[in-house]
Design a protein around this motif. Structure first.
Motif, PDB file in Angstrom:
ATOM      1  N   GLU B 149       0.816  -1.222   0.000  1.00  0.00           N
ATOM      2  CA  GLU B 149       0.000   0.000   0.000  1.00  0.00           C
ATOM      3  C   GLU B 149       0.851   1.275   0.000  1.00  0.00           C
ATOM      4  O   GLU B 149       0.529   2.246  -0.697  1.00  0.00           O
ATOM      5  CB  GLU B 149      -0.960   0.013   1.187  1.00  0.00           C
ATOM      6  CG  GLU B 149      -1.804   1.289   1.212  1.00  0.00           C
ATOM      7  CD  GLU B 149      -3.221   1.078   1.701  1.00  0.00           C
ATOM      8  OE1 GLU B 149      -3.498   0.005   2.266  1.00  0.00           O
ATOM      9  OE2 GLU B 149      -4.036   2.001   1.510  1.00  0.00           O
ATOM     10  N   ALA B 150       1.950   1.258   0.749  1.00  0.00           N
ATOM     11  CA  ALA B 150       2.816   2.454   0.785  1.00  0.00           C
ATOM     12  C   ALA B 150       3.334   2.756  -0.629  1.00  0.00           C
ATOM     13  O   ALA B 150       3.385   3.913  -1.050  1.00  0.00           O
ATOM     14  CB  ALA B 150       3.980   2.223   1.735  1.00  0.00           C
ATOM     15  N   LEU B 151       3.688   1.714  -1.359  1.00  0.00           N
ATOM     16  CA  LEU B 151       4.167   1.934  -2.725  1.00  0.00           C
ATOM     17  C   LEU B 151       3.049   2.461  -3.613  1.00  0.00           C
ATOM     18  O   LEU B 151       3.256   3.405  -4.394  1.00  0.00           O
ATOM     19  CB  LEU B 151       4.729   0.626  -3.313  1.00  0.00           C
ATOM     20  CG  LEU B 151       5.174   0.728  -4.768  1.00  0.00           C
ATOM     21  CD1 LEU B 151       6.302   1.751  -4.933  1.00  0.00           C
ATOM     22  CD2 LEU B 151       5.622  -0.628  -5.311  1.00  0.00           C
ATOM     23  N   ARG B 152       1.861   1.903  -3.470  1.00  0.00           N
ATOM     24  CA  ARG B 152       0.756   2.380  -4.312  1.00  0.00           C
ATOM     25  C   ARG B 152       0.434   3.838  -4.015  1.00  0.00           C
ATOM     26  O   ARG B 152       0.065   4.595  -4.909  1.00  0.00           O
ATOM     27  CB  ARG B 152      -0.459   1.465  -4.157  1.00  0.00           C
ATOM     28  CG  ARG B 152      -0.266   0.133  -4.906  1.00  0.00           C
ATOM     29  CD  ARG B 152      -1.468  -0.781  -4.831  1.00  0.00           C
ATOM     30  NE  ARG B 152      -1.636  -1.377  -3.528  1.00  0.00           N
ATOM     31  CZ  ARG B 152      -2.718  -1.299  -2.777  1.00  0.00           C
ATOM     32  NH1 ARG B 152      -3.778  -0.642  -3.221  1.00  0.00           N
ATOM     33  NH2 ARG B 152      -2.779  -1.868  -1.596  1.00  0.00           N
ATOM     34  N   GLU B 153       0.583   4.234  -2.776  1.00  0.00           N
ATOM     35  CA  GLU B 153       0.374   5.656  -2.449  1.00  0.00           C
ATOM     36  C   GLU B 153       1.397   6.541  -3.155  1.00  0.00           C
ATOM     37  O   GLU B 153       1.058   7.595  -3.699  1.00  0.00           O
ATOM     38  CB  GLU B 153       0.466   5.882  -0.933  1.00  0.00           C
ATOM     39  CG  GLU B 153      -0.868   5.640  -0.246  1.00  0.00           C
ATOM     40  CD  GLU B 153      -0.734   5.501   1.266  1.00  0.00           C
ATOM     41  OE1 GLU B 153       0.313   5.910   1.807  1.00  0.00           O
ATOM     42  OE2 GLU B 153      -1.678   4.978   1.881  1.00  0.00           O
ATOM     43  N   GLN B 154       2.638   6.107  -3.158  1.00  0.00           N
ATOM     44  CA  GLN B 154       3.681   6.889  -3.824  1.00  0.00           C
ATOM     45  C   GLN B 154       3.456   6.937  -5.336  1.00  0.00           C
ATOM     46  O   GLN B 154       3.638   7.980  -5.976  1.00  0.00           O
ATOM     47  CB  GLN B 154       5.069   6.319  -3.512  1.00  0.00           C
ATOM     48  CG  GLN B 154       5.470   6.433  -2.047  1.00  0.00           C
ATOM     49  CD  GLN B 154       5.490   7.867  -1.549  1.00  0.00           C
ATOM     50  OE1 GLN B 154       5.730   8.802  -2.300  1.00  0.00           O
ATOM     51  NE2 GLN B 154       5.202   8.052  -0.265  1.00  0.00           N
ATOM     52  N   LEU B 171      -4.767   1.124  -8.270  1.00  0.00           N
ATOM     53  CA  LEU B 171      -3.512   0.581  -8.803  1.00  0.00           C
ATOM     54  C   LEU B 171      -3.292  -0.864  -8.382  1.00  0.00           C
ATOM     55  O   LEU B 171      -3.669  -1.261  -7.285  1.00  0.00           O
ATOM     56  CB  LEU B 171      -2.337   1.424  -8.278  1.00  0.00           C
ATOM     57  CG  LEU B 171      -2.327   2.888  -8.715  1.00  0.00           C
ATOM     58  CD1 LEU B 171      -1.366   3.696  -7.853  1.00  0.00           C
ATOM     59  CD2 LEU B 171      -1.930   2.990 -10.188  1.00  0.00           C
ATOM     60  N   VAL B 172      -2.666  -1.613  -9.258  1.00  0.00           N
ATOM     61  CA  VAL B 172      -2.224  -2.968  -8.939  1.00  0.00           C
ATOM     62  C   VAL B 172      -0.732  -3.037  -9.243  1.00  0.00           C
ATOM     63  O   VAL B 172      -0.308  -2.705 -10.352  1.00  0.00           O
ATOM     64  CB  VAL B 172      -2.970  -4.028  -9.783  1.00  0.00           C
ATOM     65  CG1 VAL B 172      -2.493  -5.436  -9.440  1.00  0.00           C
ATOM     66  CG2 VAL B 172      -4.470  -3.909  -9.585  1.00  0.00           C
ATOM     67  N   VAL B 173       0.047  -3.426  -8.251  1.00  0.00           N
ATOM     68  CA  VAL B 173       1.488  -3.590  -8.468  1.00  0.00           C
ATOM     69  C   VAL B 173       1.719  -4.898  -9.229  1.00  0.00           C
ATOM     70  O   VAL B 173       1.056  -5.894  -8.976  1.00  0.00           O
ATOM     71  CB  VAL B 173       2.247  -3.623  -7.125  1.00  0.00           C
ATOM     72  CG1 VAL B 173       3.721  -3.926  -7.334  1.00  0.00           C
ATOM     73  CG2 VAL B 173       2.079  -2.296  -6.398  1.00  0.00           C
ATOM     74  N   THR B 174       2.641  -4.850 -10.183  1.00  0.00           N
ATOM     75  CA  THR B 174       2.904  -6.034 -10.998  1.00  0.00           C
ATOM     76  C   THR B 174       4.401  -6.356 -11.000  1.00  0.00           C
ATOM     77  O   THR B 174       5.215  -5.543 -10.563  1.00  0.00           O
ATOM     78  CB  THR B 174       2.466  -5.795 -12.453  1.00  0.00           C
ATOM     79  OG1 THR B 174       3.166  -4.646 -12.962  1.00  0.00           O
ATOM     80  CG2 THR B 174       0.971  -5.571 -12.557  1.00  0.00           C
ATOM     81  N   THR B 175       4.738  -7.533 -11.505  1.00  0.00           N
ATOM     82  CA  THR B 175       6.130  -7.944 -11.605  1.00  0.00           C
ATOM     83  C   THR B 175       6.680  -7.404 -12.925  1.00  0.00           C
ATOM     84  O   THR B 175       6.699  -8.092 -13.939  1.00  0.00           O
ATOM     85  CB  THR B 175       6.224  -9.478 -11.505  1.00  0.00           C
ATOM     86  OG1 THR B 175       5.565  -9.878 -10.291  1.00  0.00           O
ATOM     87  CG2 THR B 175       7.669  -9.942 -11.449  1.00  0.00           C
ATOM     88  N   GLY B 176       7.098  -6.139 -12.888  1.00  0.00           N
ATOM     89  CA  GLY B 176       7.560  -5.467 -14.093  1.00  0.00           C
ATOM     90  C   GLY B 176       6.397  -5.031 -14.963  1.00  0.00           C
ATOM     91  O   GLY B 176       5.231  -5.363 -14.707  1.00  0.00           O
ATOM     92  N   CYS B 177       6.716  -4.260 -16.004  1.00  0.00           N
ATOM     93  CA  CYS B 177       5.670  -3.804 -16.930  1.00  0.00           C
ATOM     94  C   CYS B 177       5.139  -4.980 -17.752  1.00  0.00           C
ATOM     95  O   CYS B 177       3.995  -4.979 -18.175  1.00  0.00           O
ATOM     96  CB  CYS B 177       6.216  -2.710 -17.852  1.00  0.00           C
ATOM     97  SG  CYS B 177       4.932  -1.771 -18.709  1.00  0.00           S
ATOM     98  N   HIS B 178       6.001  -5.987 -17.959  1.00  0.00           N
ATOM     99  CA  HIS B 178       5.555  -7.179 -18.673  1.00  0.00           C
ATOM    100  C   HIS B 178       4.260  -7.735 -18.094  1.00  0.00           C
ATOM    101  O   HIS B 178       3.320  -8.028 -18.801  1.00  0.00           O
ATOM    102  CB  HIS B 178       6.630  -8.274 -18.584  1.00  0.00           C
ATOM    103  CG  HIS B 178       7.495  -8.341 -19.777  1.00  0.00           C
ATOM    104  ND1 HIS B 178       7.316  -9.263 -20.780  1.00  0.00           N
ATOM    105  CD2 HIS B 178       8.547  -7.607 -20.140  1.00  0.00           C
ATOM    106  CE1 HIS B 178       8.234  -9.087 -21.701  1.00  0.00           C
ATOM    107  NE2 HIS B 178       9.005  -8.085 -21.334  1.00  0.00           N
ATOM    108  N   GLU B 179       4.256  -7.873 -16.765  1.00  0.00           N
ATOM    109  CA  GLU B 179       3.062  -8.440 -16.149  1.00  0.00           C
ATOM    110  C   GLU B 179       1.892  -7.464 -16.223  1.00  0.00           C
ATOM    111  O   GLU B 179       0.742  -7.875 -16.347  1.00  0.00           O
ATOM    112  CB  GLU B 179       3.316  -8.844 -14.697  1.00  0.00           C
ATOM    113  CG  GLU B 179       2.188  -9.700 -14.175  1.00  0.00           C
ATOM    114  CD  GLU B 179       2.359 -10.152 -12.734  1.00  0.00           C
ATOM    115  OE1 GLU B 179       2.037 -11.303 -12.441  1.00  0.00           O
ATOM    116  OE2 GLU B 179       2.796  -9.340 -11.882  1.00  0.00           O
TER     117      GLU B 179
END
Lengths: 476, 476
Positions: B149-154, B171-179
């Protein structure tokens, strides 16, 4: 491994295998000392360790005896899922489970989380820190698509223990076992294809089939020997199955280890009907017996087995490092890996390679295996003590998951909702079925050390189940 | 940002935009000092920085002048790909590129690797090391499926710069832009669907379409303004297109920034034909002008734009941290993310969140943007100097990739093979086309600092091209 640990492991394995039965007297310290050529004090140390593990108990002046069986919950019956391919449902329930962040006020018995507080993991953290301080910044590069070569060499060495003979070139590093499973399934199947699965089965694999538009055919599964070969053969006769997806060693959620003869027979079946096998071995290194069970892959001669695993259950899931040995599907898996994540984060790969190369992996495994085995017994005791009569439970041979079956009419979704208010989360049984069966079942994690808090949480699960059952019978 | 850097950036942007033309005299130190309310020495510092960047040159007693245009290679013409949906080929060429590990004896001009040796990245490495030493071991846990969550806020804060108004929940964090790309494509499309793409186009996105069984419809693309809206509209009339996949800001491989009016017009087209847009913004923060260009997503009102990005190009690819803002496709993307990797490695997420929160991201960007802009000019000079006459090249407005076009009959596959013997790797043009067009083109990376070794490598590319062309004309 020291001498006494070796001996303790050997004796423990014999007890597990039933060579020494509950209540039976174990060999004297002197005879073991002679038999194994070790000192008396080494044998005494080994017995003390087994005593700590709850496997043996001393009787004054009579020596050591195998601990009497506690009254264990009865085993679940063989599963009877629908015998036809189905579209997979249950995503909402899975999402509810995986959406939960670690939270100090919630005891999460539902997640597949190992004990990551084991002191034997310290060298791994040290290695991660050292990598960050290196001036050549190896963690910041793209690695090549196969994954770090040093890590693949170490994995190839580890797989010798399960009877495999793999080289680094046979392996592809993945972002957790999830990516190993999804790239494998996509390498073999097209949308619309039918995949045979053990039942209950890992929800991650089934949701992958759902996401990729495949159908699951759930095969009856025995809680001690695994997927029914007879039922599987009938299914192979009847349906154009492309892939068999199973977790034969330390199954999730049932914890069984499929006997070696049945693994071979399964492979023979797959050869006869020319289907591929996806073997999920993510818990395999956590078998309580030593040596660990062989994989189906170790008998594979024509590359039809895709062996998937990761370090998420043996080390830590946050590292997201898994791997696949895809056999004849290597090229296809590489393509699927490329489009899925391009490559896997470097630093965790390098840290794990160091950790194994420096000899920290096996001592860590020994420690957590023993811990999980003790915790299994403890958890089984709690289920006997706190759950409604008639509750059945699995008897895991490895890993850290207990499968619990309540009366047929029971609804664990309701139970889970009632528990969340009390700060406890379980995994509801329906997510382990393509079609939402096993609503009366649940899975609990016993990886964290048995604290009064954990006992209180398990007790809440049992008592809440009691209460809901009583409400039902009042209403009925 | 200090005052003089601010001023230098502003003047640099005006020069880039053509407000001051090559050879033109720039405002005097005194007048700029008055106009911007800064000291004379601040203006002088700003001019010195612009001089270092090669944008201005002092003339004795006359002040500063915009550097005369070097003789730049001509721009490529607008692309003319086949105007029908095709199955995607070129996997073998892509595999050859991504299989290569970093190797001290090979200069890899082909990979999409940023400069990871910038001293402005040090705080990131420090943070990674500190996380490894923390006793609560936050890097070892599963995070929840949305990502930290801290990363998504940034990230949400960062996207303000591109005109977006997103919250962490978008936002959804992914494993690189590939994902991010593969989960987005799978969230929108089914196998067999048609996806319109800019052309040339990022090979990773096209291989994803291939792997998922979709067809690509390549749309003519202008090397300075991007995808042809006219051609796209014709295609939308003619074909049941489900998705438009483009990289409008600091395009890979062409480096253009699509003008804002064209971005809006593209969105209007997508609304009219009710198709989704996958906007790959992975190089967007590396635009040479300030403020950075707006995203199409920033104009999106009905959630049809899936904005994909990562820290692979701005920070380091080995971290494998990307993200997607999937708009109305959020639930589908979450499912696809779950089956793809389950979750993304924790420690890099936490380290990046710290890095941004502590204010290190913008200074790092400023430094590498200026560096890449200088390197672009340097690389263009080398192409002019060492490549055969008639060679065309892109004029990137951001990022670190140069697209080079040789005579139509030229074969860069052959060139690449000849270069590998000399320790140089390029990206062959054909991988940027679904159907293997652009065989006469290549892409070179100019992220690494301009050393004599890099110059020698570029020279080898040019001279080998010369030699092969001479052989062809001898044979012809």
């Amino acid at each position: 491994m020291t001498l006494y640990m070796n001996l303790a492991e050997l004796l423990g394995a014999r007890i597990e295998q039933g060579l020494y039965r509950p209540g039976e007297r174990l060999p004297s310290v002197r005879s073991l000392s002679l038999e194994h050529g070790v000192s008396l004090s080494t044998v005494q140390q080994a017995y003390r360790q087994l005593e700590d593990n709850g496997l043996v108990a001393p009787r004054p002046k009579s020596g050591y005896f195998v601990t009497e069986n506690r009254s264990l919950p009865a085993l679940p019956a063989i599963s009877r899922p629908a015998q036809r391919p189905v579209d997979i449902s249950q995503w909402e329930q899975v999402l509810e489970l995986v959406r939960a962040s670690p939270h100090p006020d919630v005891i999460q018995l539902g997640r597949g989380m190992p004990d990551i507080e084991s002191p034997t993991l310290k060298p791994l953290l040290r290695s991660l820190a050292q990598l960050s301080r290196r001036l050549d910044m190896p963690g910041l590069y793209y690695d090549n698509i196969h994954g770090n070569e040093a890590l693949r060499e170490q994995i190839a060495r580890l797989t010798l223990d399960s009877g495999c003979n793999l080289g680094p070139g046979d392996l592809v590093v993945t972002t957790g076992c999830h990516e190993a499973l999804s790239t494998s399934i996509r390498a073999v199947c097209e949308p619309g294809d039918i995949v045979a699965v053990d039942s209950p089965s890992f929800h991650g694999a089934m949701q992958t089939l759902k996401g990729l538009g495949m159908k699951a055919l759930e095969i009856p599964t025995d809680p001690t020997t695994g997927i029914s070969l007879e039922a599987l053969e009938l299914a192979l006769e009847q349906w154009p199955i492309k892939l068999i997806q199973i977790t034969p060693s330390c199954n999730n959620p049932l914890g069984y280890i499929m006997p070696e003869a049945r693994k071979k027979a399964l492979l023979t079946l797959a050869q006869r009907y020319d289907v591929a096998i996806l073997e999920d071995d993510v818990y395999g290194d956590l078998a309580y017996t030593y040596p660990r069970p062989r994989t189906i892959k170790s008998f594979d001669e024509d590359g039809r087995v895709l062996l998937c695993s990761s370090f998420s259950k043996t080390l830590a899931p946050g590292l997201r490092v898994g791997w696949v040995a895809p056999g004849r599907y290597l090229e296809r898996v590489l393509h699927m890996k490329y489009i899925s994540t391009g490559s896997t984060a470097c630093q965790p790969q390098l840290a794990i390679a160091d950790f194994i190369a420096e000899g920290h992996y096996q001592p860590h495994l020994r420690r957590v295996r023993a811990q999980y085995q003790r915790a299994r017994d403890q958890m089984s005791d709690w289920v006997t003590r706190y759950f409604p009569p008639g509750t059945r439970a699995s008897r895991p041979q490895g890993g850290f998951m207990l499968w619990v079956e309540l009366p047929e009419s029971f609804d664990t979704l309701r139970l889970n909702r009632a528990l969340l208010e009390q700060g406890v989360q379980i995994a509801v049984g329906s997510i382990f079925s393509a079609s939402g069966k096993y609503r009366h079942c649940l899975r609990m994690n016993f990886a964290t050390r048995a604290t009064p808090e954990i006992e209180a949480a398990v007790r809440k699960v049992g008592e809440t189940a009691y209460r809901l059952l009583a409400q039902d019978s009042d209403a009925g």
